[in-house]
Design an enzyme around this catalytic site. Structure first.
Site, PDB file in Angstrom:
ATOM      1  N   ASP A  18       0.908  -1.091  -0.159  1.00 49.78           N
ATOM      2  CA  ASP A  18      -0.174   0.032  -0.092  1.00 49.78           C
ATOM      3  C   ASP A  18       0.995   1.207   0.110  1.00 49.78           C
ATOM      4  O   ASP A  18       1.517   1.514   1.108  1.00 49.78           O
ATOM      5  CB  ASP A  18      -0.989   0.060   1.241  1.00 49.78           C
ATOM      6  N   LYS A  45       3.103  11.830  -3.245  1.00 46.28           N
ATOM      7  CA  LYS A  45       2.179  10.754  -4.106  1.00 46.28           C
ATOM      8  C   LYS A  45       1.304  11.651  -4.990  1.00 46.28           C
ATOM      9  O   LYS A  45       0.758  11.136  -6.003  1.00 46.28           O
ATOM     10  CB  LYS A  45       1.244   9.882  -3.211  1.00 46.28           C
ATOM     11  N   GLU A  61      -7.086   0.676  -4.503  1.00 45.70           N
ATOM     12  CA  GLU A  61      -7.193   0.687  -3.328  1.00 45.70           C
ATOM     13  C   GLU A  61      -8.482   0.033  -2.591  1.00 45.70           C
ATOM     14  O   GLU A  61      -8.411  -0.684  -1.816  1.00 45.70           O
ATOM     15  CB  GLU A  61      -6.491   1.882  -2.640  1.00 45.70           C
TER      16      GLU A  61
END
Lengths: 359, 567
Positions: B6, B68, B145
């Site tokens: 993740d 990110k 996700e």
């Protein structure tokens, strides 16, 4: 395109009304293939699942409520006449004491074959019919004070009265708009379930009362963004009915503008056969009429359906004329930029054809 | 062994499939969450994780966080004298996680499943894949996700028959997925999201509040980067404190002066209202796309650290008229789900009876010209071929025709997105098809899009009745600036001197102490200074056991001064 029979066969079970069995069969078949490599096989299996699932719902609904599958045209007209009698309370009473079985009355107002009764009912399946009643009733318990009259019921009543008035005048249009606005202003609209019920209920009432509900549709469309539904692959049926109407109305309004590129073309389609025009006029108008027709077929098929039968054909038959050159120049598009025109039926139509075929 | 990662905005985590279930892998400090932060020390050593995050306000010029957010953009982040691309910084985090996994598993780890926000576009996905490659990992799959979260929830709740909704509000992105399970099939029905909405945006709201109420002597036209990082840190702290209190204090020390402001839950709710509004749209969109109604949902499953905010929970409860399910750890679910997906890929026996189908969260199509209903001809209109939330792998065909008499070719510009005007979508490729002469509207081209589970889009165009056919392959790792010199860039990054792994805990504790020092004034500051001095003395002794004890003591003291640290 896959039909029901092929779908059931692919899943390896007999047609039935049990959605659970459909899913079980799909799961078993899915485990036999590797979707990563067998894309074709997977795509077909998915399609079979979708079709069989809807078919199972349709069968279930038909088994449980055969009466809904009778076209209730006469009842429908009678209801209209009753409302036409100007007794204020009657319309109200109809809505509130006897939650109308709106799903059975779900008839497209513009008579498009694809919007037909059966298609709609099939899409309605799986819905608790109670949710079709004015939503205020069902949600009282959740939001307290079940014994108190819900103020939203008054707005429901006002809306139903307004859109059922005959003759229908601008005062009623205003009342309908105000009633919709009041319903949408309810603080409970923050809850998604409540909002969903209101949306369905409004769509049902408004689709059944086209064209009287045109103004009210405009208000609701501004809130729910119904017209966006038209661009979707799998539109919600009741809602696509009102959405299409909202779009048709907007389109006709735009065409009424004398400065509109297709204003004259639209006039010509409405008022005259090609023979009524001089040769020069006809040659000038024809390319515009053809453009307009292509556009209507793509975006607003309901409008073409309202034109005099044969009128469109007589303009189209005049022969093919190339694209008006000034259009190309005025838009400043280079020749290779003029790429494509999606002519073919959209996914909406395809899905509908499956349904009409199956029903 | 394929690991699941993740790669988050705020924190990252790595997990693997072990003994019939997914398991998180702890980092060198024993934490299963590693902050997605990168920092270089004065002597050029690379720090990743908590130690790096602690330095964001004390060494803002050499520290990077929340990169990110810039994945898939041309933005460069300067650290020291060097400029880095966001995927390069991400690769440093990935490499650190990889090292943790190798230390934990005792074997080399070279393959991974990495999660991305469902609403990441093709460029952002490509950047993520590149980040993996730069870290020396073969990226077997990028998975969404919320799908990963659904997997970790679903694998424990295999009996659940009704569809459920995964509400995933992370540090930088917001995703919603609708999932249905039956007979060992885990089926994602729809995903929707907002890839610029997360905990960091809630922090920015508080930063703005502080800027407004503190007299910081800052030029409003030139926000100070160091101050921004300091304020963000204070905001994060206050926001977390609000989870357990109705009123907290926001506090920063800047230029030797202390600034404080009380923050009540209600103030926060008011300031964050525009963000709260944005939570609704993706929920509605996913429900519509899957033709499900809110009343049909069995559960609303909360995932992502930001769903800990009471404000968010209240909003969800109001939206659905019931309480959400908060039984799974919002910070761990995604990494665990990625490990489940890795287990599928390895064809683990425990998972042989489970199948997952996912959707393509965005629409794929071509740009066309058409008449709008106002009569104007417009080009650059998006015509989707594979609609968003189509189950993948998917294969669809659409027919297009020419607009001009005797047109010679049709150029297909391929786009990804939802906007009606292609300029607002992401252009991902093109294909030219020669067509035979003919009248406008009468020459047709069939365009088939095939999108597979690994992110490969195949575009086939052919003219019916002729042997004209053209094909294009669009992959999320196709050639462009992102992928040039991949090998030499990887070598460059591999050359960076990494701070020793076994020293990570000490570096983090020391960095935290230094941050704490800068945040204090007067006698308290002196006290922190003394604690640091004591710890540094023990560190110099190189006596491992003593160092561990001293570190424990240091952390305890810091906890007393500024409250427990968070991940």
């Amino acid at each position: 395109m896959m039909r029901e029979r092929a779908a059931w066969k692919l899943l390896g079970i007999e047609p039935c009304a049990d959605e659970r069995a459909v899913k079980r069969a799909y799961a078993a078949k899915l485990k036999e293939i590797d979707p990563d490599t067998d894309i074709q096989g997977f795509t077909q299996l998915r399609e079979a699942l979708q079709i069989a699932r809807y078919d199972a719902r349709y069968r279930k609904e038909r088994d449980e409520h055969p009466e809904r599958f009778v076209y209730e045209d006469e009842d429908y007209d009678e209801a209209d006449e009753q409302d036409a009698v100007e007794i204020g309370d009657l319309g109200d009473a109809m809505f509130l004491q006897e939650p109308p079985d709106l799903s059975a009355l779900n008839v497209s107002a513009h008579g498009n074959a694809l919007d037909g009764d059966n298609v709609r009912v099939a899409q309605d399946l799986g819905q608790d019919p109670a949710s079709m009643a004015p939503p205020g009733d069902g949600l009282d318990a959740a939001f307290g004070a079940p014994s108190q009259p819900d103020p939203i019921d008054e707005h429901f009543g006002a809306l139903s009265q307004a859109v059922n008035k005959t003759p229908f005048v601008s005062k009623h249009d205003r009342q309908a708009r105000e009633a919709v606005a009041a319903i949408l202003a309810d603080p409970r609209m923050e809850g998604i379930e409540f909002a969903e019920n209101i949306e369905d209920w409004l769509a049902n009432v408004l689709v059944d009362t086209i064209p009287k509900s045109d103004g009210a549709i405009e208000v609701a469309d501004a809130h729910f963004g119904w017209r966006a539904e038209l661009a979707r692959a799998t539109p919600r049926w009741r809602i696509s009915g009102v959405a299409q109407r909202a779009d048709d109305v907007a389109c006709v309004n735009a065409l009424a503008d004398p400065d509109h590129r297709w204003h004259e073309a639209y006039d010509a389609l409405q008022s005259g056969a090609p023979e009524d025009y001089s040769f020069g006029e006809r040659s000038r108008l024809q390319p515009l009429v053809v453009e307009l027709i292509y556009s209507l077929r793509q975006h607003n098929p309901g409008i073409e359906a309202q034109l005099l039968p044969g009128r469109v054909d007589s303009w189209m038959e005049l022969g093919h004329v190339g694209m008006a050159p000034e259009l190309v120049q005025s838009e400043g598009i280079s020749w290779f930029g003029l790429i494509l025109l999606a002519l073919f039926a959209t996914q909406i139509v395809r899905t509908a054809i499956i349904w009409v075929g199956g029903v | 062994m394929i690991v699941g990662i993740d790669l988050g905005t705020t924190n990252s985590a790595i997990a693997c499939w072990k003994d019939g279930e997914p398991a998180l892998i702890p980092n060198a400090q024993g934490d299963v969450l590693t902050p997605s932060a990168v920092s270089f020390t004065e002597n050029g050593e690379l720090l990743v994780g908590l130690a790096a995050r602690e330095r964001q306000s004390t060494d803002p010029d050499r520290t990077a966080t929340v990169f990110k957010r810039y994945m898939g953009t041309d933005r460069r982040i300067t650290l020291g004298k060097k400029r880095y691309r966001p995927e390069e910084l991400s690769s440093l985090v990935l490499a650190s996680l990889k090292a943790d996994a190798e230390a934990y598993l005792g074997e080399e780890v070279s393959e991974a499943v990495i999660t991305v926000p469902a609403y990441f576009n093709d460029k952002q996905r490509r950047a993520t894949r590149v980040a993996g490659e730069l870290a020396g990992l073969t990226v077997k799959r990028l998975i969404n996700e919320p799908t990963a979260a659904a997997l970790s929830f679903g694998i424990h709740e295999r009996e659940l028959e009704e569809p459920f909704l995964v509400f995933d509000l992370g540090g930088g992105t917001f995703d919603v997925s609708l999932v249905e399970m039956f007979d060992g099939i885990i089926e994602v029905r729809a995903s929707a999201g907002d890839n610029q909405l997360g905990g960091e945006d809630f922090n920015e709201v508080l930063v703005a509040l502080m800027r407004k109420s503190f007299d910081l002597g800052e030029d409003p036209d030139q926000p100070d980067e160091a101050l921004s990082k300091l304020l963000r840190e204070a905001a994060e702290r206050a926001r977390r404190a609000l989870t357990n209190a109705n009123e907290v204090e926001m506090r920063v020390v800047w230029n030797g002066a202390e600034h404080t402001r009380a923050l009540r839950e209600a103030d926060f709710a008011e300031a964050a209202e525009p963000l709260i509004q944005r939570l609704r749209d993706p929920v509605l969109r996913s429900l519509r796309d899957s033709s499900l109604r809110a009343s049909e949902l069995a559960e609303i499953v909360l995932v992502g650290g930001s769903t800990r905010m009471p404000l968010v929970r209240k909003t969800v409860t109001k939206m659905f008229g019931r309480f959400p399910n908060a039984t799974i750890d919002p910070d761990h679910a995604i990494a665990l789900g990625a490990a489940v997906r890795a287990g599928f890929l390895e064809r683990q026996a425990d998972l042989s009876e489970v199948r997952l189908t996912d959707v393509c969260p965005f629409s794929l199509g071509v740009g066309v010209a058409e008449y709008d209903h106002r009569g104007g001809m417009r080009d650059g209109i998006f015509s989707p071929i594979i609609e968003r939330n189509t189950v993948i792998p998917a294969s669809r065909v659409e027919t297009y025709s020419t607009m001009q008499d005797n047109q010679e070719k049709i150029r297909l510009e391929i786009y990804q997105g939802e906007a009606r005007d292609v300029v607002d979508n992401v252009r991902i490729g093109q294909l030219e098809v020669p067509v035979p002469k003919g009248r406008a509207h009468e020459v047709a081209v069939d365009v088939r899009f095939t999108y597979d589970t690994s992110g490969l889009l195949e575009v086939d165009a052919n003219v019916p009745g002729t042997d004209i056919a053209r094909q294009a392959l669009i992959y999320d790792k196709s050639d462009d600036e992102l992928t040039t010199n991949l090998e030499s860039r990887r070598k460059q990054l591999a050359k960076l001197k990494v701070h020793p792994r076994d020293q990570a805990a000490n570096a983090a504790a020391l960095a935290r102490a230094k941050r704490c020092y800068e945040g204090q004034l007067g006698p308290m500051r002196d006290q922190v200074s003394q604690i640091i001095g004591a710890f540094e003395t023990v560190l110099a002794s190189q006596e491992e056991r003593q160092i561990d004890e001293a570190r424990e003591r240091l952390i305890e003291q810091l906890d007393q001064i500024e409250g427990e640290n968070y991940l």
